[in-house]
Design a protein around this motif. Structure first.
Motif, PDB file in Angstrom:
ATOM      1  N   LEU A  37       0.828  -1.213   0.000  1.00 45.56           N
ATOM      2  CA  LEU A  37       0.000   0.000   0.000  1.00 45.56           C
ATOM      3  C   LEU A  37       0.861   1.262   0.000  1.00 45.56           C
ATOM      4  N   LEU A  38       1.979   1.209   0.726  1.00 46.17           N
ATOM      5  CA  LEU A  38       2.899   2.347   0.738  1.00 46.17           C
ATOM      6  C   LEU A  38       3.484   2.579  -0.652  1.00 46.17           C
ATOM      7  N   LEU A  39       3.859   1.485  -1.325  1.00 47.86           N
ATOM      8  CA  LEU A  39       4.398   1.604  -2.676  1.00 47.86           C
ATOM      9  C   LEU A  39       3.352   2.199  -3.623  1.00 47.86           C
TER      10      LEU A  39
ATOM     11  N   ALA B 153      -7.915   7.798  -2.713  1.00 45.19           N
ATOM     12  CA  ALA B 153      -7.885   6.847  -3.824  1.00 45.19           C
ATOM     13  C   ALA B 153      -8.508   5.523  -3.436  1.00 45.19           C
ATOM     14  N   ALA B 154      -8.400   5.179  -2.160  1.00 40.94           N
ATOM     15  CA  ALA B 154      -8.967   3.913  -1.694  1.00 40.94           C
ATOM     16  C   ALA B 154     -10.479   3.869  -1.845  1.00 40.94           C
ATOM     17  N   TYR B 155     -11.129   5.025  -1.856  1.00 40.22           N
ATOM     18  CA  TYR B 155     -12.586   5.046  -1.992  1.00 40.22           C
ATOM     19  C   TYR B 155     -13.026   4.603  -3.378  1.00 40.22           C
ATOM     20  N   SER B 156     -12.120   4.656  -4.347  1.00 37.57           N
ATOM     21  CA  SER B 156     -12.458   4.199  -5.695  1.00 37.57           C
ATOM     22  C   SER B 156     -11.752   2.890  -6.028  1.00 37.57           C
ATOM     23  N   GLY B 157     -11.322   2.190  -4.998  1.00 38.49           N
ATOM     24  CA  GLY B 157     -10.679   0.903  -5.206  1.00 38.49           C
ATOM     25  C   GLY B 157      -9.241   1.007  -5.637  1.00 38.49           C
TER      26      GLY B 157
ATOM     27  N   ALA C 201      -2.636   3.634  12.095  1.00 37.94           N
ATOM     28  CA  ALA C 201      -1.421   3.279  11.355  1.00 37.94           C
ATOM     29  C   ALA C 201      -1.433   3.936   9.980  1.00 37.94           C
ATOM     30  N   GLY C 202      -2.578   3.913   9.304  1.00 39.03           N
ATOM     31  CA  GLY C 202      -2.683   4.547   7.996  1.00 39.03           C
ATOM     32  C   GLY C 202      -2.421   6.037   8.072  1.00 39.03           C
ATOM     33  N   ALA C 203      -3.056   6.705   9.049  1.00 35.90           N
ATOM     34  CA  ALA C 203      -2.853   8.148   9.205  1.00 35.90           C
ATOM     35  C   ALA C 203      -1.408   8.459   9.587  1.00 35.90           C
ATOM     36  N   PHE C 204      -0.828   7.635  10.449  1.00 38.27           N
ATOM     37  CA  PHE C 204       0.550   7.836  10.889  1.00 38.27           C
ATOM     38  C   PHE C 204       1.525   7.695   9.721  1.00 38.27           C
TER      39      PHE C 204
ATOM     40  N   GLY D 250      -4.624   4.945   2.166  1.00 38.87           N
ATOM     41  CA  GLY D 250      -6.013   5.207   2.550  1.00 38.87           C
ATOM     42  C   GLY D 250      -6.803   3.930   2.761  1.00 38.87           C
ATOM     43  N   GLN D 251      -6.332   2.812   2.176  1.00 36.92           N
ATOM     44  CA  GLN D 251      -7.013   1.540   2.356  1.00 36.92           C
ATOM     45  C   GLN D 251      -7.000   1.112   3.817  1.00 36.92           C
ATOM     46  N   LEU D 252      -5.941   1.472   4.528  1.00 47.29           N
ATOM     47  CA  LEU D 252      -5.880   1.146   5.957  1.00 47.29           C
ATOM     48  C   LEU D 252      -6.963   1.891   6.728  1.00 47.29           C
ATOM     49  N   LEU D 253      -7.246   3.114   6.315  1.00 47.24           N
ATOM     50  CA  LEU D 253      -8.296   3.883   6.982  1.00 47.24           C
ATOM     51  C   LEU D 253      -9.669   3.266   6.731  1.00 47.24           C
ATOM     52  N   ILE D 254      -9.907   2.870   5.478  1.00 49.79           N
ATOM     53  CA  ILE D 254     -11.212   2.308   5.129  1.00 49.79           C
ATOM     54  C   ILE D 254     -11.397   0.945   5.778  1.00 49.79           C
ATOM     55  N   SER D 255     -10.387   0.087   5.670  1.00 48.08           N
ATOM     56  CA  SER D 255     -10.482  -1.250   6.249  1.00 48.08           C
ATOM     57  C   SER D 255     -10.600  -1.178   7.762  1.00 48.08           C
TER      58      SER D 255
END
Length: 230
Positions: free
Chosen positions: A22-24, A160-164, A186-189, A169-174
């Motif tokens: 996800l970081l990449l 971007a995670a909101y559109s797949g 962790a995602g925000a950090f 941002g995927q960490l925030l959604i998950s």
């Protein structure tokens, strides 16, 4: 589980949904968007700054950028073009364009006029004046614009995670979906850490460019005069 326990768990860093992946993705989105914006904004900014025409475009884009809701724009583009990497990077590039364009135009237009007049007196053509005088003097401000655009894209890329599209941002959604607040933190950090690292790197690059563009020593001034005469 707290934030540091989540980050220290090797299982959370592995696989296509892991932190490294996800970081990449987040870094790729950021570099691609800023790269596209720079490829458009820097040449256009040089043209506007050198000719002193089209300032209304810079002002208009800057004002429009402040009014654009990032998530709303992304949703609109996804609805029109569908999900995928292309629409996401396109939206981020649009958001990154105004600060780069503005900084470049202002930097070129604000170049030392004595140096510009001296270059013209030596018979330099317009491209030579831009390359040897205006661009080197404007470079610190251009890098500042790149830094502003990069930090904005790093923060905005979380949507971007909101559109797949993935990314941090995927960490925030998950985390929100599963009530795993450690994952959300962790995602925000990680977004904050990435922004700080890029800010330091680009800040250092801007400082180096500033020292080169505005040298204080007599030797450096002599070298600048030699470049003009070359």
């Amino acid at each position: 589980m707290n934030l540091f326990e989540y980050l220290s768990d090797p299982a959370n860093w592995q696989g296509t949904g892991g932190i490294w992946y996800l970081l990449l993705q987040h870094i790729v989105y950021t570099l691609a968007a800023v790269g596209i914006a720079a490829a458009v904004g820097i040449p256009l900014g040089i043209l506007i700054g050198h000719t002193n025409r089209g300032s209304f475009l810079v002002i208009g884009l800057s004002n429009a950028a402040r009014a654009l809701p990032s998530l709303g724009l992304l949703v609109l583009v996804v609805l029109l073009l569908g999900t995928g990497v292309g629409p996401i990077i396109g939206v981020l590039a649009v958001l990154a364009l105004p600060p780069i364009l503005t900084a470049t135009a202002v930097g070129v237009r604000g170049a030392d006029q004595d140096a510009v007049h001296a270059a013209r007196a030596l018979g330099m053509s317009a491209p030579q004046i831009v390359a040897k005088v205006e661009w080197p003097l404007a470079l610190p401000l251009v890098i500042s614009g790149l830094k502003s655009a990069t930090l904005q894209v790093v923060a905005t890329a979380t949507v971007a995670a909101y559109s797949g599209g993935g990314g941090l941002g995927q960490l925030l959604i998950s985390g929100n979906a599963t009530r795993n607040y450690s994952e959300m933190f962790a995602g925000a950090f990680l977004v904050a850490v990435l922004a700080i690292v890029l800010d330091v790197l680009l800040g250092a690059l801007g400082w180096l460019a500033g020292r080169h563009a505005h040298p204080g020593s007599k030797r450096s001034a002599t070298r600048q005069q030699a470049v003009l005469a070359a």
